[in-house]
Scaffold this active site. Structure first.
Site, mmCIF file in Angstrom:
data_model
loop_
_atom_site.group_PDB
_atom_site.id
_atom_site.type_symbol
_atom_site.label_atom_id
_atom_site.label_comp_id
_atom_site.label_asym_id
_atom_site.label_seq_id
_atom_site.Cartn_x
_atom_site.Cartn_y
_atom_site.Cartn_z
ATOM 1 N N GLU A 23 0.822 -1.207 0.000
ATOM 2 C CA GLU A 23 0.000 0.000 0.000
ATOM 3 C C GLU A 23 0.860 1.262 0.000
ATOM 4 O O GLU A 23 0.409 2.319 -0.417
ATOM 5 C CB GLU A 23 -0.919 0.024 1.218
ATOM 6 C CG GLU A 23 -2.040 -0.989 1.151
ATOM 7 C CD GLU A 23 -2.948 -0.906 2.364
ATOM 8 O OE1 GLU A 23 -4.139 -0.591 2.173
ATOM 9 O OE2 GLU A 23 -2.468 -1.144 3.487
ATOM 10 N N TYR A 55 -16.533 26.493 -0.537
ATOM 11 C CA TYR A 55 -16.371 25.043 -0.643
ATOM 12 C C TYR A 55 -15.262 24.662 -1.620
ATOM 13 O O TYR A 55 -14.640 23.621 -1.475
ATOM 14 C CB TYR A 55 -17.680 24.337 -0.995
ATOM 15 C CG TYR A 55 -18.463 24.927 -2.138
ATOM 16 C CD1 TYR A 55 -18.102 24.689 -3.449
ATOM 17 C CD2 TYR A 55 -19.576 25.707 -1.887
ATOM 18 C CE1 TYR A 55 -18.829 25.239 -4.502
ATOM 19 C CE2 TYR A 55 -20.321 26.249 -2.926
ATOM 20 C CZ TYR A 55 -19.931 26.009 -4.235
ATOM 21 O OH TYR A 55 -20.654 26.550 -5.268
ATOM 22 N N GLU A 75 -7.749 6.985 9.863
ATOM 23 C CA GLU A 75 -8.104 7.751 11.067
ATOM 24 C C GLU A 75 -7.182 8.961 11.229
ATOM 25 O O GLU A 75 -7.629 10.055 11.579
ATOM 26 C CB GLU A 75 -8.017 6.865 12.313
ATOM 27 C CG GLU A 75 -9.084 5.797 12.406
ATOM 28 C CD GLU A 75 -8.756 4.496 11.668
ATOM 29 O OE1 GLU A 75 -9.443 3.500 11.935
ATOM 30 O OE2 GLU A 75 -7.833 4.466 10.826
ATOM 31 N N LYS A 101 -12.706 4.350 1.835
ATOM 32 C CA LYS A 101 -11.584 3.722 1.139
ATOM 33 C C LYS A 101 -12.181 2.560 0.340
ATOM 34 O O LYS A 101 -12.227 1.423 0.802
ATOM 35 C CB LYS A 101 -10.534 3.255 2.153
ATOM 36 C CG LYS A 101 -9.213 2.846 1.546
ATOM 37 C CD LYS A 101 -8.192 2.518 2.629
ATOM 38 C CE LYS A 101 -6.886 2.077 2.019
ATOM 39 N NZ LYS A 101 -5.943 1.592 3.052
#
Length: 119
Positions: A23, A55, A75, A101
């Site tokens: 990864e 935004y 996280e 994810k």
């Protein structure tokens, strides 16, 4: 205080993220949904961008921060994004961030988290 929401849905960003060695060698898709809690009364009356939360600016910041990051855990990335938004957008009183994810678990449409942070 009035609690209005500016939202960003489906903000797709590719990033190097994950705990496994493989990864750390590839970019993976992440998808953000962000609710920005603010007061839109003044902006609705003035029709002036300076009286609201842009935004596009928030989206650009999230993209840049995510693309430059190298976290193991989503996280950690989510917390960093929340801290950045709250520190750079004084009109945002709180935010809810959903981070998906989608390719992490092949049998699932997506995995991820929801967090809520406020000033």
């Amino acid at each position: 205080m009035q609690q209005d929401i500016i939202f960003i849905k489906g903000l797709a960003v590719n990033a190097v993220i994950g705990v496994f060695d493989w990864e750390k060698e590839i970019k993976q898709p992440l998808v953000f949904d962000i609710d920005l809690y603010t007061d839109l009364k003044q902006a609705s009356e003035s029709d002036n961008l300076q009286d609201t939360v842009c935004y596009k600016t928030v989206s650009d910041d999230v993209i840049a921060l995510t693309e430059a990051s190298r976290f193991d855990l989503i996280e950690s990335l989510a917390e960093q994004v929340c801290e950045h938004v709250l520190s750079t957008q004084p009109g945002v009183k709180a935010l809810k961030l959903t981070l998906n994810k989608p390719d992490a678990v092949p049998a699932a449409q997506s995995v991820g988290l929801n967090i809520y942070r406020q000033r």
